[in-house]
Design an enzyme around this catalytic site. Structure first.
Site, PDB file in Angstrom:
ATOM      1  N   ASP A   1      -4.809   3.649  -2.108  1.00 28.64           N
ATOM      2  CA  ASP A   1      -5.925   3.954  -1.207  1.00 28.64           C
ATOM      3  C   ASP A   1      -6.433   5.367  -1.434  1.00 28.64           C
ATOM      4  O   ASP A   1      -5.738   6.333  -1.127  1.00 28.64           O
ATOM      5  CB  ASP A   1      -5.451   3.827   0.247  1.00 28.64           C
ATOM      6  CG  ASP A   1      -5.225   2.388   0.644  1.00 28.64           C
ATOM      7  OD1 ASP A   1      -6.176   1.593   0.551  1.00 28.64           O
ATOM      8  OD2 ASP A   1      -4.091   2.057   1.048  1.00 28.64           O
TER       9      ASP A   1
ATOM     10  N   MET B   1      -9.156   8.148  -0.353  1.00 31.77           N
ATOM     11  CA  MET B   1     -10.064   8.498   0.760  1.00 31.77           C
ATOM     12  C   MET B   1     -10.606   9.898   0.554  1.00 31.77           C
ATOM     13  O   MET B   1      -9.860  10.791   0.145  1.00 31.77           O
ATOM     14  CB  MET B   1      -9.306   8.461   2.083  1.00 31.77           C
ATOM     15  CG  MET B   1      -8.594   7.159   2.349  1.00 31.77           C
ATOM     16  SD  MET B   1      -7.678   7.258   3.894  1.00 31.77           S
ATOM     17  CE  MET B   1      -6.822   5.672   3.845  1.00 31.77           C
TER      18      MET B   1
ATOM     19  N   MET C   1     -12.216   4.433  -0.935  1.00 34.17           N
ATOM     20  CA  MET C   1     -12.935   4.635   0.332  1.00 34.17           C
ATOM     21  C   MET C   1     -13.644   5.977   0.229  1.00 34.17           C
ATOM     22  O   MET C   1     -13.280   6.961   0.881  1.00 34.17           O
ATOM     23  CB  MET C   1     -11.927   4.603   1.495  1.00 34.17           C
ATOM     24  CG  MET C   1     -11.461   3.193   1.816  1.00 34.17           C
ATOM     25  SD  MET C   1      -9.928   3.165   2.756  1.00 34.17           S
ATOM     26  CE  MET C   1      -8.755   3.283   1.415  1.00 34.17           C
TER      27      MET C   1
ATOM     28  N   MET D   1     -11.702  -5.763   5.024  1.00 34.02           N
ATOM     29  CA  MET D   1     -10.947  -4.810   5.841  1.00 34.02           C
ATOM     30  C   MET D   1     -10.657  -5.451   7.197  1.00 34.02           C
ATOM     31  O   MET D   1     -11.573  -5.866   7.906  1.00 34.02           O
ATOM     32  CB  MET D   1     -11.743  -3.519   6.058  1.00 34.02           C
ATOM     33  CG  MET D   1     -11.882  -2.627   4.838  1.00 34.02           C
ATOM     34  SD  MET D   1     -10.323  -2.138   4.058  1.00 34.02           S
ATOM     35  CE  MET D   1      -9.399  -1.415   5.421  1.00 34.02           C
TER      36      MET D   1
ATOM     37  N   HIS E   1      -1.115  -1.264  -4.313  1.00 35.94           N
ATOM     38  CA  HIS E   1      -2.397  -0.944  -3.676  1.00 35.94           C
ATOM     39  C   HIS E   1      -2.477   0.565  -3.452  1.00 35.94           C
ATOM     40  O   HIS E   1      -1.611   1.165  -2.823  1.00 35.94           O
ATOM     41  CB  HIS E   1      -2.509  -1.683  -2.341  1.00 35.94           C
ATOM     42  CG  HIS E   1      -3.849  -1.576  -1.702  1.00 35.94           C
ATOM     43  ND1 HIS E   1      -4.928  -2.350  -2.089  1.00 35.94           N
ATOM     44  CD2 HIS E   1      -4.304  -0.778  -0.702  1.00 35.94           C
ATOM     45  CE1 HIS E   1      -5.985  -2.034  -1.361  1.00 35.94           C
ATOM     46  NE2 HIS E   1      -5.632  -1.079  -0.505  1.00 35.94           N
TER      47      HIS E   1
ATOM     48  N   SER F   1       0.838  -1.204   0.000  1.00 37.93           N
ATOM     49  CA  SER F   1       0.000   0.000   0.000  1.00 37.93           C
ATOM     50  C   SER F   1       0.867   1.246   0.000  1.00 37.93           C
ATOM     51  O   SER F   1       1.604   1.513   0.957  1.00 37.93           O
ATOM     52  CB  SER F   1      -0.910   0.025   1.233  1.00 37.93           C
ATOM     53  OG  SER F   1      -1.481   1.314   1.329  1.00 37.93           O
TER      54      SER F   1
ATOM     55  N   GLY G   1       1.021  -2.062   4.160  1.00 42.34           N
ATOM     56  CA  GLY G   1       1.517  -0.688   4.082  1.00 42.34           C
ATOM     57  C   GLY G   1       2.689  -0.478   5.002  1.00 42.34           C
ATOM     58  O   GLY G   1       3.861  -0.593   4.611  1.00 42.34           O
ATOM     59  N   SER G   2       2.389  -0.210   6.277  1.00 40.60           N
ATOM     60  CA  SER G   2       3.458   0.092   7.243  1.00 40.60           C
ATOM     61  C   SER G   2       4.477  -1.024   7.347  1.00 40.60           C
ATOM     62  O   SER G   2       5.679  -0.756   7.462  1.00 40.60           O
ATOM     63  CB  SER G   2       2.875   0.296   8.643  1.00 40.60           C
ATOM     64  OG  SER G   2       1.680   0.957   8.583  1.00 40.60           O
TER      65      SER G   2
ATOM     66  N   GLY H   1      -9.330   4.034   6.742  1.00 44.68           N
ATOM     67  CA  GLY H   1      -9.049   5.450   6.935  1.00 44.68           C
ATOM     68  C   GLY H   1      -7.604   5.751   7.266  1.00 44.68           C
ATOM     69  O   GLY H   1      -7.116   6.827   6.942  1.00 44.68           O
ATOM     70  N   PHE H   2      -6.926   4.806   7.879  1.00 40.36           N
ATOM     71  CA  PHE H   2      -5.554   5.071   8.319  1.00 40.36           C
ATOM     72  C   PHE H   2      -4.691   3.818   8.186  1.00 40.36           C
ATOM     73  O   PHE H   2      -5.188   2.707   8.384  1.00 40.36           O
ATOM     74  CB  PHE H   2      -5.535   5.527   9.786  1.00 40.36           C
ATOM     75  CG  PHE H   2      -6.384   6.743  10.028  1.00 40.36           C
ATOM     76  CD1 PHE H   2      -5.864   8.027   9.823  1.00 40.36           C
ATOM     77  CD2 PHE H   2      -7.708   6.614  10.416  1.00 40.36           C
ATOM     78  CE1 PHE H   2      -6.655   9.150  10.021  1.00 40.36           C
ATOM     79  CE2 PHE H   2      -8.512   7.740  10.609  1.00 40.36           C
ATOM     80  CZ  PHE H   2      -7.984   9.007  10.419  1.00 40.36           C
ATOM     81  N   GLY H   3      -3.422   4.036   7.897  1.00 36.65           N
ATOM     82  CA  GLY H   3      -2.460   2.947   7.956  1.00 36.65           C
ATOM     83  C   GLY H   3      -1.983   2.752   9.388  1.00 36.65           C
ATOM     84  O   GLY H   3      -2.275   3.570  10.266  1.00 36.65           O
ATOM     85  N   GLY H   4      -1.272   1.674   9.612  1.00 32.96           N
ATOM     86  CA  GLY H   4      -0.604   1.460  10.895  1.00 32.96           C
ATOM     87  C   GLY H   4      -1.499   1.059  12.051  1.00 32.96           C
ATOM     88  O   GLY H   4      -1.105   1.199  13.209  1.00 32.96           O
TER      89      GLY H   4
ATOM     90  N   HIS I   1      -8.286   1.038  -4.336  1.00 33.72           N
ATOM     91  CA  HIS I   1      -9.284   0.832  -3.279  1.00 33.72           C
ATOM     92  C   HIS I   1      -9.937   2.173  -2.973  1.00 33.72           C
ATOM     93  O   HIS I   1      -9.305   3.057  -2.392  1.00 33.72           O
ATOM     94  CB  HIS I   1      -8.535   0.266  -2.055  1.00 33.72           C
ATOM     95  CG  HIS I   1      -9.364   0.097  -0.826  1.00 33.72           C
ATOM     96  ND1 HIS I   1      -8.796  -0.088   0.420  1.00 33.72           N
ATOM     97  CD2 HIS I   1     -10.708   0.064  -0.631  1.00 33.72           C
ATOM     98  CE1 HIS I   1      -9.758  -0.207   1.324  1.00 33.72           C
ATOM     99  NE2 HIS I   1     -10.917  -0.120   0.711  1.00 33.72           N
TER     100      HIS I   1
ATOM    101  N   ASP J   1      -6.823  -6.415   3.970  1.00 30.61           N
ATOM    102  CA  ASP J   1      -6.230  -5.071   4.023  1.00 30.61           C
ATOM    103  C   ASP J   1      -6.267  -4.511   5.435  1.00 30.61           C
ATOM    104  O   ASP J   1      -7.334  -4.223   5.966  1.00 30.61           O
ATOM    105  CB  ASP J   1      -7.034  -4.175   3.064  1.00 30.61           C
ATOM    106  CG  ASP J   1      -6.425  -2.798   2.888  1.00 30.61           C
ATOM    107  OD1 ASP J   1      -5.339  -2.542   3.438  1.00 30.61           O
ATOM    108  OD2 ASP J   1      -7.063  -1.988   2.184  1.00 30.61           O
ATOM    109  N   GLY J   2      -5.069  -4.331   6.003  1.00 29.78           N
ATOM    110  CA  GLY J   2      -4.947  -3.667   7.302  1.00 29.78           C
ATOM    111  C   GLY J   2      -4.242  -4.524   8.336  1.00 29.78           C
ATOM    112  O   GLY J   2      -4.662  -5.648   8.614  1.00 29.78           O
ATOM    113  N   GLY J   3      -3.145  -4.002   8.864  1.00 25.27           N
ATOM    114  CA  GLY J   3      -2.445  -4.700   9.944  1.00 25.27           C
ATOM    115  C   GLY J   3      -1.802  -6.009   9.525  1.00 25.27           C
ATOM    116  O   GLY J   3      -1.567  -6.889  10.352  1.00 25.27           O
TER     117      GLY J   3
HETATM  118  C1  DX5 Z   1      -6.600   1.589   5.335  1.00 28.98           C
HETATM  119  C2  DX5 Z   1      -6.105   1.254   3.956  1.00 28.98           C
HETATM  120  C3  DX5 Z   1      -4.994   0.298   3.949  1.00 28.98           C
HETATM  121  C4  DX5 Z   1      -3.758   0.770   4.651  1.00 28.98           C
HETATM  122  C5  DX5 Z   1      -3.115  -0.433   5.243  1.00 28.98           C
HETATM  123  O1  DX5 Z   1      -7.776   2.311   5.264  1.00 28.98           O
HETATM  124  O2  DX5 Z   1      -7.146   0.689   3.171  1.00 28.98           O
HETATM  125  O3  DX5 Z   1      -4.680  -0.137   2.632  1.00 28.98           O
HETATM  126  O4  DX5 Z   1      -2.849   1.429   3.822  1.00 28.98           O
HETATM  127  O5  DX5 Z   1      -2.077  -0.013   6.044  1.00 28.98           O
HETATM  128  P1  DX5 Z   1      -1.312  -0.970   7.067  1.00 28.98           P
HETATM  129  O6  DX5 Z   1      -0.771  -2.133   6.284  1.00 28.98           O
HETATM  130  O7  DX5 Z   1      -0.274  -0.087   7.636  1.00 28.98           O
HETATM  131  O8  DX5 Z   1      -2.326  -1.429   8.098  1.00 28.98           O
HETATM  132 ZN    ZN Z   2      -6.632  -0.269   1.173  1.00 30.82          ZN
END
Ligand code: DX5
Ligand code: ZN
Length: 217
Positions: free
Chosen positions: A36, A38, A69, A138, A34, A9, A198-199, A143-146, A67, A176-178
């Site tokens: 994102d 928003m 959002m 999800m 990927h 991501s 992502g992170s 909404g946020f990474g990490g 993706h 997607d996420g964590g």
């Molecule tokens: C969150 C995004 C994700 C995000 C994942 O709303 O859809 O794609 O970038 O980030 P990580 O891998 O850091 O959880």
């Molecule tokens: Zn995403």
């Protein structure tokens, strides 16, 4: 078992060095990019819009996994095609006429994905699963990474696997996420095909090696 599709991501990339980070992913074992998007309405955050997505596409030589959002994603299908999207994923919660939106994504020449928020049960996809190319679960609130991985996603992945296998759909399951090596291996065991990270990739000391480690799961 086939190795998972890895979709780093770019939300976690260094935007001051976007070209460098795109080139790192190009060189890596990643399969997709990927992206994102928003809008500050569907989710409480704003990421980037068309000019940045187009810049990413111009610098990325793999599949563009976009993706959305955003509310009313049907308004922007052609715009994202024009920016270089290959897969366009919309949220179930944002689409009143999801079937029509999926058709329009296909008519525009893209693969169509449907994303589910953590609280949305998998069974709502029962009557659309034959028509979609990808189901995005999800594993954090969008909404946020990490953020921290929501464990119930493992159950949802298994439910999605059963739904897809029983219906004869060819849909890919993307999470997607964590995602990291630990959550990634549990997700693959539960039936996931594609992992977004992502992170875990971009904040690591060696992002390319981290992508290889995910690919080897
Ligand atoms: C969150 C995004 C994700 C995000 C994942 O709303 O859809 O794609 O970038 O980030 P990580 O891998 O850091 O959880
Ligand atoms: Zn995403």
């Amino acid at each position: 078992m086939a190795s998972p599709i890895i979709s780093p991501s770019l939300l976690a990339a260094d935007f001051g060095n976007l070209q460098r980070d795109c080139q790192m992913v190009n060189k890596s074992e990643a399969d997709w990019f990927h992206i994102d998007v928003m809008d500050g309405v569907f989710v409480p955050n704003i990421s980037y819009g068309m000019p940045i997505v187009k810049t990413m596409a111009d610098n990325c030589d793999k599949v563009m996994d976009v993706h959305l959002m955003i509310v009313q994603p049907e308004r922007y299908i052609q715009a994202f095609k024009d920016c270089g999207a290959d897969i366009l994923t919309v949220h179930y919660e944002a689409c009143t006429h999801l079937h029509r939106t999926i058709q329009e994504i296909h008519n525009a020449g893209m693969k169509a994905g449907v994303a589910l928020n953590p609280h949305t049960p998998v069974h709502v996809l029962q009557d659309i699963i034959q028509d979609v190319d990808l189901v995005l679960l999800m594993s954090v609130n969008p909404g946020f990474g990490g953020q921290t991985f929501i464990e119930n996603t493992i159950n949802k992945t298994a439910q999605a696997r059963t739904l897809i296998d029983q219906s004869g759909s060819n849909a890919i399951i993307e999470i997607d996420g964590g995602v990291n090596l630990e959550t990634g291996s549990m997700l693959i065991a539960a039936g996931a095909d594609a992992l977004v990270a992502g992170s875990f990739v971009f904040k690591s000391d060696d992002p390319e090696a981290t992508i290889s480690a995910l690919k080897a799961l």
